[in-house]
Motif scaffolding. Structure first.
Motif, PDB file in Angstrom:
ATOM      1  N   THR A 122      -8.847   4.244 -10.436  1.00 55.34           N
ATOM      2  CA  THR A 122      -7.670   4.430  -9.872  1.00 55.34           C
ATOM      3  C   THR A 122      -7.082   3.104  -8.863  1.00 55.34           C
ATOM      4  OG1 THR A 122      -7.968   6.857  -9.619  1.00 55.34           O
ATOM      5  CG2 THR A 122      -6.644   5.720  -7.808  1.00 55.34           C
ATOM      6  N   HIS A 123      -8.192   2.273  -8.333  1.00 57.79           N
ATOM      7  CA  HIS A 123      -8.030   1.057  -7.883  1.00 57.79           C
ATOM      8  C   HIS A 123      -7.391   0.083  -8.661  1.00 57.79           C
ATOM      9  CE1 HIS A 123      -9.059  -2.758  -5.885  1.00 57.79           C
ATOM     10  NE2 HIS A 123      -8.894  -2.017  -4.585  1.00 57.79           N
ATOM     11  N   GLU A 124      -7.668   0.121 -10.206  1.00 56.05           N
ATOM     12  CA  GLU A 124      -7.033  -0.687 -10.638  1.00 56.05           C
ATOM     13  C   GLU A 124      -5.648  -0.405 -11.041  1.00 56.05           C
ATOM     14  OE1 GLU A 124      -8.341  -3.644 -11.880  1.00 56.05           O
ATOM     15  OE2 GLU A 124      -9.791  -3.130 -10.370  1.00 56.05           O
ATOM     16  N   THR A 144      -5.502   5.170  -0.416  1.00 52.06           N
ATOM     17  CA  THR A 144      -6.264   4.130  -0.803  1.00 52.06           C
ATOM     18  C   THR A 144      -7.190   4.424  -2.043  1.00 52.06           C
ATOM     19  OG1 THR A 144      -7.947   4.400   0.753  1.00 52.06           O
ATOM     20  CG2 THR A 144      -6.205   2.907   1.229  1.00 52.06           C
ATOM     21  N   ALA A 145      -7.670   3.635  -3.022  1.00 53.15           N
ATOM     22  CA  ALA A 145      -8.853   3.896  -3.601  1.00 53.15           C
ATOM     23  C   ALA A 145     -10.102   3.284  -3.722  1.00 53.15           C
ATOM     24  CB  ALA A 145      -8.065   3.899  -5.051  1.00 53.15           C
ATOM     25  N   VAL A 146     -11.180   3.863  -4.138  1.00 50.87           N
ATOM     26  CA  VAL A 146     -12.459   2.916  -3.931  1.00 50.87           C
ATOM     27  C   VAL A 146     -12.454   1.792  -4.700  1.00 50.87           C
ATOM     28  CG1 VAL A 146     -14.772   3.080  -4.679  1.00 50.87           C
ATOM     29  CG2 VAL A 146     -13.603   5.296  -3.621  1.00 50.87           C
ATOM     30  N   PRO A 147     -12.723   0.763  -4.265  1.00 52.88           N
ATOM     31  CA  PRO A 147     -12.567  -0.633  -4.874  1.00 52.88           C
ATOM     32  C   PRO A 147     -13.541  -0.470  -6.417  1.00 52.88           C
ATOM     33  CG  PRO A 147     -12.883  -1.078  -2.587  1.00 52.88           C
ATOM     34  CD  PRO A 147     -13.205   0.530  -2.743  1.00 52.88           C
ATOM     35  N   THR A 190       1.073  -1.090   0.067  1.00 53.28           N
ATOM     36  CA  THR A 190       0.078   0.123  -0.001  1.00 53.28           C
ATOM     37  C   THR A 190       0.859   1.261   0.134  1.00 53.28           C
ATOM     38  OG1 THR A 190      -1.720  -1.169   1.362  1.00 53.28           O
ATOM     39  CG2 THR A 190      -1.813   1.112   1.525  1.00 53.28           C
ATOM     40  N   SER A 247     -12.836   1.089  -8.683  1.00 52.80           N
ATOM     41  CA  SER A 247     -12.613   2.611  -9.471  1.00 52.80           C
ATOM     42  C   SER A 247     -11.505   2.326 -10.522  1.00 52.80           C
ATOM     43  CB  SER A 247     -12.461   3.595  -8.579  1.00 52.80           C
ATOM     44  OG  SER A 247     -11.183   3.463  -7.922  1.00 52.80           O
ATOM     45  N   LEU A 272      -3.693   1.354  -9.273  1.00 53.32           N
ATOM     46  CA  LEU A 272      -2.796   1.156  -8.148  1.00 53.32           C
ATOM     47  C   LEU A 272      -2.177  -0.279  -7.949  1.00 53.32           C
ATOM     48  CD1 LEU A 272      -4.502   2.672  -4.896  1.00 53.32           C
ATOM     49  CD2 LEU A 272      -2.328   3.544  -6.309  1.00 53.32           C
ATOM     50  N   ARG A 273      -2.890  -1.154  -8.616  1.00 48.95           N
ATOM     51  CA  ARG A 273      -2.500  -2.700  -8.842  1.00 48.95           C
ATOM     52  C   ARG A 273      -1.050  -2.819  -9.718  1.00 48.95           C
ATOM     53  NH1 ARG A 273      -6.896  -5.818 -11.302  1.00 48.95           N
ATOM     54  NH2 ARG A 273      -5.365  -7.477 -11.242  1.00 48.95           N
ATOM     55  N   LEU A 293      -7.137   9.488  -4.863  1.00 53.10           N
ATOM     56  CA  LEU A 293      -7.042   8.816  -3.894  1.00 53.10           C
ATOM     57  C   LEU A 293      -7.557   9.345  -2.566  1.00 53.10           C
ATOM     58  CD1 LEU A 293      -3.001   8.554  -4.453  1.00 53.10           C
ATOM     59  CD2 LEU A 293      -4.778   6.848  -4.940  1.00 53.10           C
TER      60      LEU A 293
END
Length: 297
Positions: A263-265, A256-259, A117, A261, A267-268, A238
């Motif tokens: 941005t969430h993808e 963190t990012a909203v699952p 993270t 979203s 961050l992976r 974020l």
């Protein structure tokens, strides 16, 4: 005077009381040591295993204050334990409070579990003490700065290139937030504090800071979100969660990012991109190509 026997015994006891998972290390299948190995402690303290081993064997030179601070942090000592360590080694303990950089064991335990993270530990002046690898990939290595530039607020007003990482539409409000925060901390800590000296430097070196300072705004806070223009991944929306150590005035910031979203993808993919240098000019063509490569990876 250094108490070599007392120092050696204290170090051994603290080392043996810690487990690998307590400090963010993997235990391993064939582990026989009851606590940490000397080599592991040396790695955590950023020193040679031979140097640390000599301390536990009542040998070697008197450790410097800088070396003791590193040992105290590597062994996850409390402030009371850190002070005891310094006295055993024949030194006066560092000052406690907002000017101190010793991170509490509780905050370190949380930080050590955030390897996947983006996160960082900062002082009330915005000086980065620790970053996770994902944190470095997100904002660059902000522990590398020295002097006043260690403060994010100082970099914001004195290095225009540093703002490239942040969404342009947020720049003015963030400037107001940094000025208001600087005023509050400088007032709280007093005219002889590091915060007040940092304000003095900014008043000398930034016309924008001087103009906003005259507005006497206080109480402005970030809205909990952070919009970044990452060189490889593009816009990232974020959320920033904050854990506060009231004794040392340190902040643990977790991004963190909203699952589900976009941005969430993204961050992976963060661990696969090169670390950011926020001060480097970004070529739009190179950025677009890098972003495509990261998404296709």
């Amino acid at each position: 005077m250094i108490d070599r026997a007392g120092l050696a015994e204290f170090l051994r006891r603290r080392r043996e009381s810690l487990q690998p998972e307590d400090v963010g290390l993997a235990r391993g299948a064939r582990r026989r040591t009851s606590g940490l190995r000397r080599e592991e402690v040396a790695m955590l303290c950023h020193m040679s295993a031979d140097y640390y081993s000599r301390l536990e064997r009542e040998r070697g030179p008197q450790p410097s204050e800088q070396m003791l601070a590193s040992i105290a942090q590597g062994l996850h000592l409390s402030l009371a334990e850190r002070d005891h360590l310094f006295r055993l080694a024949g030194h006066h303990p560092p000052a406690r409070g907002a000017t101190g950089e010793h991170i509490s064991p509780g905050m370190l335990r949380v930080f050590d579990r955030l390897g996947d993270t983006p996160a960082e530990i900062v002082t009330e002046l915005g000086e980065t003490l620790r970053q996770t690898p994902m944190g470095v990939a997100l904002t660059g290595d902000t522990t590398r700065y020295t002097g006043p530039a260690r403060s994010l607020g100082y970099r914001w007003f004195t290095d225009p290139g540093y703002r490239r990482l942040y969404a342009p539409e947020d720049h003015h409000y963030l400037s107001r937030v940094y000025v208001a925060g600087s005023r509050e901390v400088a007032t709280l800590r007093g005219p002889d504090s590091r915060a007040a000296r940092l304000v003095g430097l900014l008043l000398e070196r930034s016309a924008e800071f001087r103009e906003l300072w005259e507005a006497h705004e206080v109480g402005l806070k970030p809205d909990g979100g952070k919009r970044l223009d990452h060189p490889a991944l593009g816009r990232l929306d974020l959320e920033c969660q904050t854990l506060v150590d009231p004794v040392q005035s340190h902040l643990l910031l977790v991004y963190t990012a909203v699952p589900g979203s976009e941005t969430h993808e993204k961050l992976r993919l963060l661990a696969a991109v090169d670390p950011v240098d926020p001060t480097r000019a970004v070529d739009p063509v190179v950025t677009a190509a890098a972003r495509t490569d990261a998404v296709d990876a």
